[in-house]
Design a protein around this motif. Structure first.
Motif, mmCIF file in Angstrom:
data_model
loop_
_atom_site.group_PDB
_atom_site.id
_atom_site.type_symbol
_atom_site.label_atom_id
_atom_site.label_comp_id
_atom_site.label_asym_id
_atom_site.label_seq_id
_atom_site.Cartn_x
_atom_site.Cartn_y
_atom_site.Cartn_z
ATOM 1 N N ALA A 191 0.838 -1.207 0.000
ATOM 2 C CA ALA A 191 0.000 0.000 0.000
ATOM 3 C C ALA A 191 0.869 1.252 0.000
ATOM 4 N N PRO A 192 0.532 2.213 -0.852
ATOM 5 C CA PRO A 192 1.329 3.443 -0.901
ATOM 6 C C PRO A 192 1.256 4.202 0.422
ATOM 7 N N THR A 193 2.323 4.914 0.725
ATOM 8 C CA THR A 193 2.373 5.710 1.953
ATOM 9 C C THR A 193 1.718 7.052 1.704
ATOM 10 N N PRO A 194 0.650 7.363 2.430
ATOM 11 C CA PRO A 194 -0.026 8.646 2.178
ATOM 12 C C PRO A 194 0.855 9.835 2.559
ATOM 13 N N LEU B 32 2.112 9.227 -8.732
ATOM 14 C CA LEU B 32 2.856 8.713 -7.585
ATOM 15 C C LEU B 32 4.154 9.501 -7.422
ATOM 16 N N TYR B 58 6.811 6.337 10.270
ATOM 17 C CA TYR B 58 5.522 5.879 10.821
ATOM 18 C C TYR B 58 4.919 4.731 10.011
ATOM 19 N N ARG B 59 5.212 4.653 8.719
ATOM 20 C CA ARG B 59 4.630 3.605 7.865
ATOM 21 C C ARG B 59 5.004 2.200 8.331
ATOM 22 N N MET B 106 -3.994 5.953 8.247
ATOM 23 C CA MET B 106 -3.752 6.025 6.805
ATOM 24 C C MET B 106 -5.051 5.739 6.061
ATOM 25 N N TRP B 108 -6.938 5.288 2.266
ATOM 26 C CA TRP B 108 -6.774 5.042 0.835
ATOM 27 C C TRP B 108 -8.147 4.932 0.174
ATOM 28 N N ILE B 132 -6.874 -1.530 -2.124
ATOM 29 C CA ILE B 132 -6.465 -0.130 -2.060
ATOM 30 C C ILE B 132 -6.260 0.421 -3.471
ATOM 31 N N ALA B 135 -3.441 6.500 -2.325
ATOM 32 C CA ALA B 135 -3.389 7.148 -1.016
ATOM 33 C C ALA B 135 -4.252 8.403 -1.017
ATOM 34 N N VAL B 136 -4.948 8.642 0.073
ATOM 35 C CA VAL B 136 -5.758 9.859 0.208
ATOM 36 C C VAL B 136 -5.071 10.830 1.173
ATOM 37 N N ASN B 137 -4.911 10.404 2.393
ATOM 38 C CA ASN B 137 -4.275 11.283 3.394
ATOM 39 C C ASN B 137 -3.826 10.461 4.598
ATOM 40 N N VAL B 138 -3.044 11.082 5.439
ATOM 41 C CA VAL B 138 -2.635 10.453 6.701
ATOM 42 C C VAL B 138 -2.845 11.464 7.818
#
Lengths: 194, 194
Positions: A191-194, B32, B58-59, B106, B108, B132, B135-138
Motif C-alpha cells: 500500500a502506498p504511503t499517504p 505517484l 511511521y509507515r 492512513m 486510501w 487499495i 493514497a488519500v491522506n494520513v
C-alpha cells in the motif's frame, strides 16, 4: 452449486492465502477468552503438507496492505503483514521474494459501527463506518524455494483460533495462487504511503 | 446541505482523525512521483494549532486496526498504526494513553479488484474483492497531556501528499473526537489477533 465445506476443499481463496469459507461458519461462536486460550494451546501445530507453524510475534509485523472480501458467506476486513525480509522485498518491488519471506494475512468479520455512524450522522448524513467485528482466521505464506519447489517456492498455513486447517484445505492454497504467478504467486501489493 | 469545503471546515471525521472530505476532491489527480516528491518536500510542515509534524518511519509502525468509511463523497479503506508507546497501551487496554503515544491513520481509496474477482469467480460466484486504490491522506494524534490540555491531551495533524491541512480543518478535529471521551478520545480499538 457446492456447499461451503465442499467448496473450501476444492478451492483456496485469494489475497494471500485461502478464503476459508467453511471456517466462517463458526465466526462469533467463541469468546475472546476461548480464542486466546486456543491460540496459546495450539501455536505449535504445523500445517499439513507444508509444516508451517504460527510465527511468534507476527501480529507486530509491519503492514503491507488492507482489503475487503465479500462473498455470499463471507464479509471480511483484512490486513496483510510481513516479516522484515518480505517487507524489504515489497518496498523494493522485487520478485521473486527471497527465501525467508513470510506474509501473514489476518481476516476479521466486517461489521457496521453504530457508534461511529452516530458521530458521522450530523456532518455526513448517510455515512457508513465499518469496523472489525471478530477474528476469523490467519494465514501464512512462507518462502523457501527449495523446500516448497513444487508450490512456487511457498509453503502455506491456515489457522483458526490457533487450530490448523486440514489437508484438504491446504491442497487448495497453491492452485488458487497460481494466477498471481507474475507477482511470485502473491496477490497483495504494498500500500502506498499517504 | 453544505458543500464539501464548508462541511470539512465545520466537522472533523471519526476513527482517529478527520474524514477530510474536501481533500478527496483531488484524489487521483497527482501521479505517484508527484506524491513522493511532495512528501519529500514537505515532511517538516507542522499542523496549525498543534504543531504536529509527520513522524519519521511511521509507515513501519505496528498495526492497531483497519476499517472502512463510506460517505456520499468518500469510499475508503483505512488502517491505524501506533508507535510503541501507543501499541503497549492498546494491548494493555489502558486509558488514558500515556504521553508520547502517537496514532497514525492512513486512508486510501477503496476500489474493486478485477484481477481478484476473476480468480474468485469460479469458486465463489458473485464474490467481490476490494483493494487499495491510491493514497488519500494520513492523520496523526499525538498525546501530550500538558501541551494539548485544551484538546483532551491530544494534538492533531492531517497531511495529504505531505502537505498539511489548514487551520479551519484542524479546528474540527477535537470536537469530532469528543464523543469518544470514554476511550480517551480515540475511536479505534485494537484488532484481535486471529
Amino acid at each position: 452449486m457446492l456447499d461451503a465445506s465442499e467448496r473450501v476443499s476444492k478451492y483456496c481463496g485469494v489475497l494471500v492465502g485461502c478464503v476459508v469459507v467453511a471456517t466462517c461458519v463458526m465466526c462469533g461462536t467463541k469468546s475472546l477468552a476461548q480464542s486466546s486460550a486456543a491460540a496459546a494451546r495450539s501455536t505449535n501445530d504445523a500445517s499439513p503438507i507444508f509444516g508451517v507453524t504460527i510465527p511468534p510475534g507476527y501480529r507486530d509485523w509491519k503492514l503491507i496492505a488492507v482489503d475487503q472480501l465479500k462473498t455470499d458467506k463471507v464479509d471480511q476486513l483484512r490486513a496483510q503483514l510481513g516479516n522484515d525480509i518480505a517487507i524489504r522485498a515489497f518496498k523494493e518491488g522485487k520478485v521473486p521474494f527471497p527465501d525467508g519471506s513470510i506474509i501473514a494475512a489476518m481476516h476479521w468479520t466486517r461489521v457496521s459501527s453504530e457508534d461511529n455512524n452516530k458521530v458521522l450522522a450530523g456532518p455526513f448524513p448517510g455515512a457508513q463506518s465499518f469496523v472489525i467485528g471478530s477474528a476469523v482466521n490467519v494465514q501464512f505464506m512462507v518462502k523457501d524455494s527449495k523446500k516448497y519447489a513444487a508450490t512456487g517456492g511457498w509453503g502455506f498455513a491456515d489457522f483458526k483460533n490457533g487450530k490448523v486447517g486440514d489437508e484438504a484445505l491446504h491442497k487448495t492454497c497453491f492452485p488458487c495462487h497460481e494466477p498471481a504467478k507474475a507477482h511470485d504467486f502473491v496477490f497483495t501489493h504494498y500500500a502506498p504511503t499517504p
